[in-house]
Motif scaffolding. Structure first.
Motif, mmCIF file in Angstrom:
data_model
loop_
_atom_site.group_PDB
_atom_site.id
_atom_site.type_symbol
_atom_site.label_atom_id
_atom_site.label_comp_id
_atom_site.label_asym_id
_atom_site.label_seq_id
_atom_site.Cartn_x
_atom_site.Cartn_y
_atom_site.Cartn_z
ATOM 1 N N ASP A 311 -23.433 -2.789 28.005
ATOM 2 C CA ASP A 311 -23.022 -2.618 26.621
ATOM 3 C C ASP A 311 -24.008 -1.641 25.945
ATOM 4 O O ASP A 311 -25.202 -1.929 25.827
ATOM 5 C CB ASP A 311 -23.046 -4.000 25.938
ATOM 6 C CG ASP A 311 -22.756 -3.925 24.446
ATOM 7 O OD1 ASP A 311 -22.769 -2.816 23.887
ATOM 8 O OD2 ASP A 311 -22.534 -4.990 23.845
ATOM 9 N N SER A 313 -24.557 -0.571 22.880
ATOM 10 C CA SER A 313 -25.327 -0.909 21.683
ATOM 11 C C SER A 313 -26.402 -1.948 22.024
ATOM 12 O O SER A 313 -27.519 -1.893 21.508
ATOM 13 C CB SER A 313 -24.420 -1.381 20.540
ATOM 14 O OG SER A 313 -23.402 -2.177 21.035
ATOM 15 N N GLU A 349 -15.582 4.075 28.412
ATOM 16 C CA GLU A 349 -16.448 2.931 28.675
ATOM 17 C C GLU A 349 -17.848 3.370 29.111
ATOM 18 O O GLU A 349 -18.853 2.771 28.765
ATOM 19 C CB GLU A 349 -15.812 2.066 29.763
ATOM 20 C CG GLU A 349 -16.175 0.613 29.592
ATOM 21 C CD GLU A 349 -16.332 -0.116 30.907
ATOM 22 O OE1 GLU A 349 -15.711 -1.162 31.048
ATOM 23 O OE2 GLU A 349 -17.089 0.365 31.776
ATOM 24 N N SER A 353 -21.970 3.649 27.002
ATOM 25 C CA SER A 353 -23.204 3.082 27.591
ATOM 26 C C SER A 353 -24.133 4.223 27.980
ATOM 27 O O SER A 353 -24.647 4.264 29.095
ATOM 28 C CB SER A 353 -22.914 2.255 28.827
ATOM 29 O OG SER A 353 -21.617 1.854 28.859
ATOM 30 N N ARG A 386 -23.515 -10.018 32.262
ATOM 31 C CA ARG A 386 -22.077 -9.792 32.037
ATOM 32 C C ARG A 386 -21.194 -10.710 32.843
ATOM 33 O O ARG A 386 -21.554 -11.158 33.875
ATOM 34 C CB ARG A 386 -21.715 -8.341 32.345
ATOM 35 C CG ARG A 386 -22.039 -7.448 31.189
ATOM 36 C CD ARG A 386 -21.864 -6.022 31.569
ATOM 37 N NE ARG A 386 -20.433 -5.666 31.597
ATOM 38 C CZ ARG A 386 -19.795 -4.994 30.633
ATOM 39 N NH1 ARG A 386 -20.447 -4.643 29.558
ATOM 40 N NH2 ARG A 386 -18.531 -4.674 30.750
#
Ligand SMILES: Cc1ncc(COP(=O)(O)O)c(C=O)c1O
Length: 386
Positions: A311, A313, A349, A353, A386
């Motif tokens: 991810d 952020s 995606e 990242s 994850r």
């Protein structure tokens, strides 16, 4: 707050102590206005400005008379792009740019398009390059100007300006170049590339913020520019307003240093960047490097990395002790992939990242080792979670 390791040299750079030292007299006793013609304060300031002009010209292989001081690359780009198009569009009413330019080029050009000019926005190849062949396909006898940056601020792609300059010249068009990221880091030669207009920014190579320069060709294919602002006639009326003497002296000194140390510094910074990449790769499988694979065609201090299944952020937040930049813009809590990464085809995606790391003059090997450790540890942790 704990001191962070600074790895955001594309955003801005620290002022070199030699630059600061050169500037100080002009913030203290030598505070004159270079437009004052009747006393020594004015003469001293004028001399300092003209020395700086020669230093800037020296870095770019230009003549001092072709250099105009501005507040930075945004202003230089606007004076160039909007200045050329303030005349009514005639036979030559077509402008070409690329989708990965900085907003300081794209936004003025979108406005110019609304004013009735035809704009072609090329998409670069997957490494961010505009090839001579791609330019040749869209340029024609109606093209007034081509605007292609020297080096990209996210993925470091250094454009083949000599080749693009040839194609532009053959078509009788002007080449404008945003060299904000390239100047002082890689060779920028306005003669070799046949550049008509070029923008540089002091704070990208260890001079202060708020000072930059515009190169405007005076030899050969001359450029007609209408000024955007009117006033006291400074800088041949192209950029009126009292000159920022300390900033200009700093910019000149930064150009002098860059010219002298460019090759050595590029090699040193490039090695640190390669060390950083090697360390990250060793610790983490499945890392994508954005931009050119050939490091000779990439800014020495640039490393844009995307980490699958992380991810973005969370990554930037967890790496709070590294001052780096994300490959995304966070709007209202939603990460949106950068338009540069989108343009080179990075899947959404992966783009969100992404870490943009920028190394520079004062980056040390210890800092690189520290950054490697922190990135590897953080990416592993986030992937496990994850
Ligand atoms: C490629 C490029 N052009 C223009 C700019 C804007 O420069 P300045 O801050 O001098 O206005 C930047 C700065 O981020 C940049 O990277």
């Amino acid at each position: 707050m704990k001191k962070q390791v600074y790895l955001d040299y594309h955003a801005t750079t620290p002022v070199d102590p030699r630059v600061l030292e050169a500037m100080l007299p002009y913030l203290e006793g030598s505070f004159g206005n270079p437009s004052s013609k009747t006393h020594s304060y004015g003469w001293t300031a004028r001399e300092a400005v003209e020395d700086a002009r020669a230093q800037v010209a020296g870095l770019l292989n230009a003549s001092p008379g072709e250099i105009y001081f501005t507040a930075g690359a945004t202003e230089s780009n606007n004076i160039s792009l909007r200045g050329v198009t303030r005349q009514p569009a005639g036979e030559r009413n077509h402008i070409i740019t690329q989708s990965t330019e900085h907003h300081a080029v794209l936004d003025p050009l979108r406005k110019i398009e609304k004013e009735g000019w035809r704009l072609t926005v090329l998409n670069p190849d997957p490494e961010g390059f505009i090839t001579a062949a791609a330019l040749r396909e869209v340029i024609d006898e109606h093209t007034l100007m081509v605007s292609i940056m020297a080096a990209n601020n996210e993925i470091g792609t250094v454009q083949p300006l000599r080749e693009l300059g040839e194609v532009t010249k053959e078509a009788g068009a002007l080449l404008h170049c945003d060299a904000a990221q390239a100047a002082g880091k890689v060779e920028v030669d306005v003669e070799a590339a046949g550049i008509s207009l070029l923008s540089i920014s002091g704070h990208k190579f260890c001079a202060p913020k708020g000072v930059g320069a515009l190169y405007k060709r005076k030899r050969g294919n001359r450029v007609r520019l209408e000024p955007l602002a009117l006033g006291g006639g400074q800088e041949e009326g192209l950029r009126p307003g009292t000159l920022n003497v300390p900033g200009i002296v700093g910019l000149g000194e930064a150009c002098r240093i860059a010219r002298e140390d460019l090759e050595e510094e590029a090699a040193r910074v490039g090695q640190l960047r390669d060390l950083l990449l090697a360390g990250v790769r060793e610790g983490i499988p499945d890392v994508t490097v954005n931009g050119p694979a050939d490091t000779a065609r990439k800014l020495p201090g640039n490393l844009s990395l995307s980490f699958r299944s992380v991810d973005g952020s969370a990554l930037i937040v967890s790496l709070g002790d590294l001052a780096a930049s994300a490959g995304s813009a966070c709007t209202a809590g939603n990460a949106e992939a950068s338009y540069v990464l989108k343009a080179i085809g990075t899947p959404g995606e992966l783009a969100i990242s992404t870490l943009r790391l920028g190394l520079g003059r004062f980056t040390t090997e210890d800092e690189v080792h520290y950054a490697v450790g922190r990135i590897v540890e953080t990416v592993k942790k986030l992937r496990m979670g994850r």
